[in-house]
Every structure is written in structure tokens, then in C-alpha cells.
Design a protein around this motif. Structure first.
Motif, mmCIF file in Angstrom:
data_model
loop_
_atom_site.group_PDB
_atom_site.id
_atom_site.type_symbol
_atom_site.label_atom_id
_atom_site.label_comp_id
_atom_site.label_asym_id
_atom_site.label_seq_id
_atom_site.Cartn_x
_atom_site.Cartn_y
_atom_site.Cartn_z
ATOM 1 N N TYR A 17 0.832 -1.200 0.000
ATOM 2 C CA TYR A 17 0.000 0.000 0.000
ATOM 3 C C TYR A 17 0.871 1.256 0.000
ATOM 4 O O TYR A 17 0.650 2.186 -0.787
ATOM 5 C CB TYR A 17 -0.926 -0.029 1.219
ATOM 6 N N LEU A 18 1.884 1.294 0.850
ATOM 7 C CA LEU A 18 2.779 2.447 0.899
ATOM 8 C C LEU A 18 3.563 2.594 -0.402
ATOM 9 O O LEU A 18 3.797 3.703 -0.885
ATOM 10 C CB LEU A 18 3.725 2.345 2.094
ATOM 11 N N TYR A 19 3.957 1.486 -0.992
ATOM 12 C CA TYR A 19 4.656 1.527 -2.268
ATOM 13 C C TYR A 19 3.735 2.071 -3.361
ATOM 14 O O TYR A 19 4.142 2.869 -4.196
ATOM 15 C CB TYR A 19 5.157 0.125 -2.647
ATOM 16 N N PHE A 20 2.481 1.662 -3.346
ATOM 17 C CA PHE A 20 1.511 2.171 -4.304
ATOM 18 C C PHE A 20 1.355 3.684 -4.169
ATOM 19 O O PHE A 20 1.350 4.416 -5.164
ATOM 20 C CB PHE A 20 0.157 1.484 -4.121
ATOM 21 N N LEU A 21 1.224 4.173 -2.940
ATOM 22 C CA LEU A 21 1.073 5.613 -2.730
ATOM 23 C C LEU A 21 2.290 6.388 -3.217
ATOM 24 O O LEU A 21 2.155 7.426 -3.870
ATOM 25 C CB LEU A 21 0.819 5.920 -1.258
ATOM 26 N N SER A 22 3.484 5.887 -2.938
ATOM 27 C CA SER A 22 4.690 6.576 -3.400
ATOM 28 C C SER A 22 4.801 6.526 -4.919
ATOM 29 O O SER A 22 5.219 7.494 -5.557
ATOM 30 C CB SER A 22 5.946 6.000 -2.738
ATOM 31 N N SER A 23 4.392 5.430 -5.528
ATOM 32 C CA SER A 23 4.395 5.327 -6.992
ATOM 33 C C SER A 23 3.392 6.289 -7.611
ATOM 34 O O SER A 23 3.655 6.917 -8.628
ATOM 35 C CB SER A 23 4.050 3.908 -7.437
ATOM 36 N N LEU A 24 2.242 6.409 -6.982
ATOM 37 C CA LEU A 24 1.201 7.308 -7.464
ATOM 38 C C LEU A 24 1.702 8.744 -7.481
ATOM 39 O O LEU A 24 1.475 9.485 -8.443
ATOM 40 C CB LEU A 24 -0.036 7.183 -6.570
ATOM 41 N N CYS A 43 -6.345 16.489 -11.814
ATOM 42 C CA CYS A 43 -5.129 17.034 -11.217
ATOM 43 C C CYS A 43 -3.984 16.030 -11.330
ATOM 44 O O CYS A 43 -4.168 14.908 -11.782
ATOM 45 C CB CYS A 43 -5.357 17.388 -9.758
ATOM 46 N N VAL A 44 -2.810 16.468 -10.887
ATOM 47 C CA VAL A 44 -1.632 15.612 -10.785
ATOM 48 C C VAL A 44 -1.303 15.501 -9.298
ATOM 49 O O VAL A 44 -1.070 16.519 -8.633
ATOM 50 C CB VAL A 44 -0.430 16.206 -11.560
ATOM 51 N N ILE A 45 -1.314 14.292 -8.759
ATOM 52 C CA ILE A 45 -1.039 14.079 -7.333
ATOM 53 C C ILE A 45 0.464 14.185 -7.095
ATOM 54 O O ILE A 45 1.255 13.518 -7.750
ATOM 55 C CB ILE A 45 -1.561 12.711 -6.866
ATOM 56 N N LYS A 46 0.847 15.027 -6.136
ATOM 57 C CA LYS A 46 2.263 15.235 -5.844
ATOM 58 C C LYS A 46 2.698 14.640 -4.511
ATOM 59 O O LYS A 46 3.816 14.175 -4.381
ATOM 60 C CB LYS A 46 2.594 16.733 -5.848
ATOM 61 N N ALA A 47 1.820 14.677 -3.497
ATOM 62 C CA ALA A 47 2.210 14.169 -2.180
ATOM 63 C C ALA A 47 0.969 13.872 -1.344
ATOM 64 O O ALA A 47 -0.096 14.440 -1.579
ATOM 65 C CB ALA A 47 3.082 15.185 -1.454
ATOM 66 N N ILE A 48 1.148 12.982 -0.382
ATOM 67 C CA ILE A 48 0.096 12.648 0.581
ATOM 68 C C ILE A 48 0.739 12.719 1.958
ATOM 69 O O ILE A 48 1.843 12.210 2.162
ATOM 70 C CB ILE A 48 -0.467 11.236 0.318
ATOM 71 N N ASP A 49 0.066 13.383 2.893
ATOM 72 C CA ASP A 49 0.681 13.565 4.201
ATOM 73 C C ASP A 49 0.772 12.266 4.984
ATOM 74 O O ASP A 49 0.155 11.261 4.635
ATOM 75 C CB ASP A 49 -0.015 14.666 5.000
ATOM 76 N N LEU A 50 1.557 12.297 6.022
ATOM 77 C CA LEU A 50 1.868 11.112 6.810
ATOM 78 C C LEU A 50 0.634 10.470 7.435
ATOM 79 O O LEU A 50 0.530 9.249 7.524
ATOM 80 C CB LEU A 50 2.885 11.475 7.903
ATOM 81 N N ASN A 51 -0.319 11.286 7.852
ATOM 82 C CA ASN A 51 -1.526 10.767 8.500
ATOM 83 C C ASN A 51 -2.619 10.405 7.513
ATOM 84 O O ASN A 51 -3.716 10.031 7.910
ATOM 85 C CB ASN A 51 -2.073 11.791 9.495
ATOM 86 N N PHE A 52 -2.348 10.532 6.215
ATOM 87 C CA PHE A 52 -3.297 10.257 5.142
ATOM 88 C C PHE A 52 -4.582 11.068 5.334
ATOM 89 O O PHE A 52 -5.689 10.577 5.217
ATOM 90 C CB PHE A 52 -3.601 8.750 5.047
ATOM 91 N N GLU A 88 1.633 4.133 -16.241
ATOM 92 C CA GLU A 88 2.357 3.003 -15.658
ATOM 93 C C GLU A 88 2.944 3.438 -14.329
ATOM 94 O O GLU A 88 3.720 4.380 -14.255
ATOM 95 C CB GLU A 88 3.481 2.540 -16.580
ATOM 96 N N LEU A 89 2.555 2.742 -13.271
ATOM 97 C CA LEU A 89 3.145 2.990 -11.967
ATOM 98 C C LEU A 89 4.474 2.253 -11.897
ATOM 99 O O LEU A 89 4.766 1.384 -12.732
ATOM 100 C CB LEU A 89 2.217 2.510 -10.858
ATOM 101 N N LEU A 90 5.275 2.592 -10.910
ATOM 102 C CA LEU A 90 6.541 1.887 -10.734
ATOM 103 C C LEU A 90 6.265 0.416 -10.522
ATOM 104 O O LEU A 90 5.331 0.032 -9.817
ATOM 105 C CB LEU A 90 7.307 2.464 -9.547
#
Length: 93
Positions: A17-24, A43-52, A88-90
């Protein structure tokens, strides 16, 4: 299922799940997001905060206004996120 097996399973799923979020965030792909209130944005997603709780996006396009360079979206307002089918995600190895 034993506690150890369950912990290993949860650990594996959490890491994916964390790998998916970082790839996104790393793929810089345009996303279509459906939000409460029957709002659709792009939009283009750039970051998600630590607490989601929040998501930082670029190139936000809404039906209400012209494109906004940067914005912060609350995760609780989002119903779904759709990526372009060609994105394509990582790859997991």
C-alpha cells in the motif's frame, strides 16, 4: 490464522500500500477525482501527508474555476481516484 502469520500478512499488505502511494505521487500522471457533492476534478497528485488526511496536487482543474497551480485536498472529501489507463506505476520487483 496465527498472530505471527496475521502480522506478516498485514506487514506485507501495508508495504504494498505504501509503495503504491509513493508510486502514485512519483508517476506525475493526470488523475480524475470524484468528490462528494457530485464534483469531478482533474489534477496531478504530488504528495500525501503522513496521516493520510491531505493530498497535495498540481494543475488542479475544477468545473468551477480555471486551472490552479497548487492545491490541498482533504482525503475525506474524495470518493474515488481514476488514473489514465496508459499510466504506468513503478513496477514492484
Amino acid at each position: 490464522m496465527s498472530d505471527t502469520a496475521e502480522q506478516q500478512c498485514r506487514s506485507f499488505l501495508r508495504s504494498r500500500y505504501l509503495y503504491f502511494l509513493s508510486s502514485l505521487c512519483a508517476c506525475n500522471a493526470r488523475c480524475n477525482i470524484r468528490m462528494y457533492g457530485n464534483t469531478h476534478i482533474s489534477c496531478v497528485i504530488k504528495a500525501i501527508d503522513l496521516n493520510f488526511e491531505n493530498m497535495v496536487v498540481d494543475e488542479l482543474e475544477t468545473p468551477f474555476a480555471n486551472s490552479t497551480k497548487n492545491a490541498l485536498l482533504r482525503i475525506t472529501d474524495i470518493i474515488s481516484i481514476e488514473l489514465d489507463k496508459n499510466t504506468e506505476l513503478l513496477k514492484l520487483e
